[in-house]
Design a protein around this motif. Sequence first.
Motif: not given
Length: 92
Positions: A36-41, A47-50, A54-58
């Motif tokens: 599952l992809a969840t936003p990391q921000f 304005d400071t998006i890397a 996304y962070h992935y959790k299996w």
Amino acid sequence: MTFIKIQNVVMNSSCVAAIKLNNQTVLGEKSVSVPLATPQFSLFQWDTIAQNLYHYKWIEFTGQAVITLQDYFTSFNNVIDLLPQYQESSVV
């Protein structure tokens, strides 16, 4: 957007990144793995998006959930198969 409920887990279908339908656990039991992809921000960090957004959790499912997920993700109603395993013959 669709929600998929398997046992006590409810997944937002727009967060499903991929499906591994024919996995096995360390003990050799059949399993289905879903990242599952969840936003990391947060909303205040636009304005400071890397680069890694996304962070992935299996999540791994076993037992009856394997059959249910395999049926759902191999159904023509839910997934378009770009390389079907069989060819339909047409009569001219």
